[in-house]
Design an enzyme around this catalytic site. Structure first.
Site, short mmCIF file in Angstrom:
data_model
loop_
_atom_site.label_atom_id
_atom_site.label_comp_id
_atom_site.label_asym_id
_atom_site.label_seq_id
_atom_site.Cartn_x
_atom_site.Cartn_y
_atom_site.Cartn_z
N LEU A 64 71.20 37.44 18.42
CA LEU A 64 71.64 37.95 17.10
C LEU A 64 71.07 37.28 15.64
CD1 LEU A 64 75.61 38.08 17.97
CD2 LEU A 64 74.23 39.80 16.52
N PRO A 65 71.19 38.22 14.93
CA PRO A 65 70.37 37.32 13.63
C PRO A 65 69.91 35.25 13.87
CG PRO A 65 70.67 39.52 12.95
CD PRO A 65 71.60 38.82 14.00
N LYS A 170 62.94 25.55 22.05
CA LYS A 170 62.97 26.68 20.99
C LYS A 170 61.91 26.11 19.72
CE LYS A 170 62.38 31.46 19.73
NZ LYS A 170 61.21 31.87 19.88
N LYS A 245 64.39 30.43 8.79
CA LYS A 245 65.16 29.69 9.61
C LYS A 245 64.31 28.59 10.24
CE LYS A 245 66.47 32.15 13.29
NZ LYS A 245 66.62 32.54 14.18
#
Ligand code: NAD
Length: 297
Positions: A64-65, A170, A245
């Site tokens: 998901l975003p 990440k 983000k």
């Protein structure tokens, strides 16, 4: 293994990952808020809510975003955690940052569900080819158990440590990615404006010390490579919103331990400026056009 897989979030990455699961003989139950994303996947079991998708699955993957959407999906009012059978495995491949991962790990534990953070690198190219790298945080035994399923979508599964460690790995990777993409676009724009052929400049960079994934696999200059977003008007790929983000999350993580991340901060602000200019949904390599000073449709 004999597993019922559910997959929630069928965007740029999720669609390609699910198609690889299907290629390997799985029949995942799939859900996305966009109905056409669900119906366009052949060979999956379409579901009309996240709860329905998760019900009866013993491996549930979310792609998901952002962290807020993952939290709403898992522990919100209609959160799937209530529907997930005891001892099942919930695995989040979205990039959410370590805090969300740890929060979900804890909530899952209280419901006797096992949780792994397992963000990926490789981009849409890697998702399509099934060569993603999974960076996993949580309990190592759980990682080993789910590895065969992850290898249907990726080439590497790396266990990084306790819950949140996959996310930290990440964020560090994407910090480098954001910075190298800007550096590549900046240098390419400079060279082209000084009269160089962009293909020649890329060829030289790609056998020289300036080489990176941003230059040799995902070049931001139109015409240099095929099958990358710069060849397709910067549509698809990895959006400016998503890299912004991630750089924001890297900044938050850095702040929590007072580590300096000057280039992450500058890159974050540059991508945020591009969002203000209406480029948020475009692939992040559109930074090239932004620096060139030309509008993009
Ligand atoms: P995307 O925006 O293309 O896909 C997200 C999907 O989630 C969309 O199809 C959207 O409709 C769906 N969605 C949104 N809210 C939902 C909800 N409440 N319930 C169900 N579905 C919902 O994003 P993406 O590029 O596929 O990226 C997904 C995640 O993976 C992000 O966290 C991103 O940072 C990360 N990531 C992306 C890439 C990339 O190259 N695109 C690479 C590695 C990691």
């Amino acid at each position: 293994p004999n597993s019922n897989v559910a997959f929630i979030g069928l965007g740029q990455m999720g669609t390609r990952m699910v198609n690889n699961l299907i290629k390997h003989g799985k029949q995942p139950r799939v859900y996305d808020v966009v109905p056409s994303a669900v119906s366009s996947i052949k060979g999956a079991i379409p579901r009309s809510s996240a709860e329905e998708a998760a019900d009866g699955a013993n491996i549930i993957i979310t792609m998901l975003p952002n962290g807020q959407i993952v939290k709403d999906t898992v522990i919100g009012e209609k959160g799937i955690l209530k529907k997930i059978g005891k001892n099942s495995l919930l695995l989040d491949s979205s990039t959410t940052g370590p805090q969300v991962a740890r929060e979900l790990y804890q909530a899952a534990k209280e419901s006797s569900v096992r949780f792994l953070d397992a963000p990926v690198s490789g981009g849409v190219v890697g998702a399509q080819a099934g060569t993603l790298c999974f960076m996993v945080g949580g309990d190592e035994g759980d990682c080993k158990e789910v590895e065969p399923v992850l290898l249907h979508m990726g080439a590497k599964v790396l266990f990084c440590g306790d819950s949140g460690a996959g996310q930290i790995t990440k964020l560090c990777n994407n910090l480098i990615l954001g910075v190298t993409m800007i550096g590549t676009a900046e240098a390419m724009n400079l060279g082209v404006k000084l009269g160089l052929d962009p293909k020649l400049l890329s060829d030289v960079v790609n056998i020289s010390t300036g080489r990176s994934w941003s230059s040799d696999t995902y070049n931001p200059v139109p015409g240099v490579m095929e099958n990358v977003p710069s060849a397709k008007n910067y549509d698809g790929g990895f959006s400016v919103e998503l890299i912004a983000k991630d750089l924001g999350l890297a900044g938050d993580a850095a702040l929590s331990i007072s580590a300096p991340v000057p280039l992450a901060a500058m890159s974050h602000q540059l991508f945020r400026t591009m969002i203000a200019y209406g480029l948020g949904k475009k692939d992040f390599s559109v930074i090239y056009k932004f620096l060139e000073g030309k509008a993009v449709d």
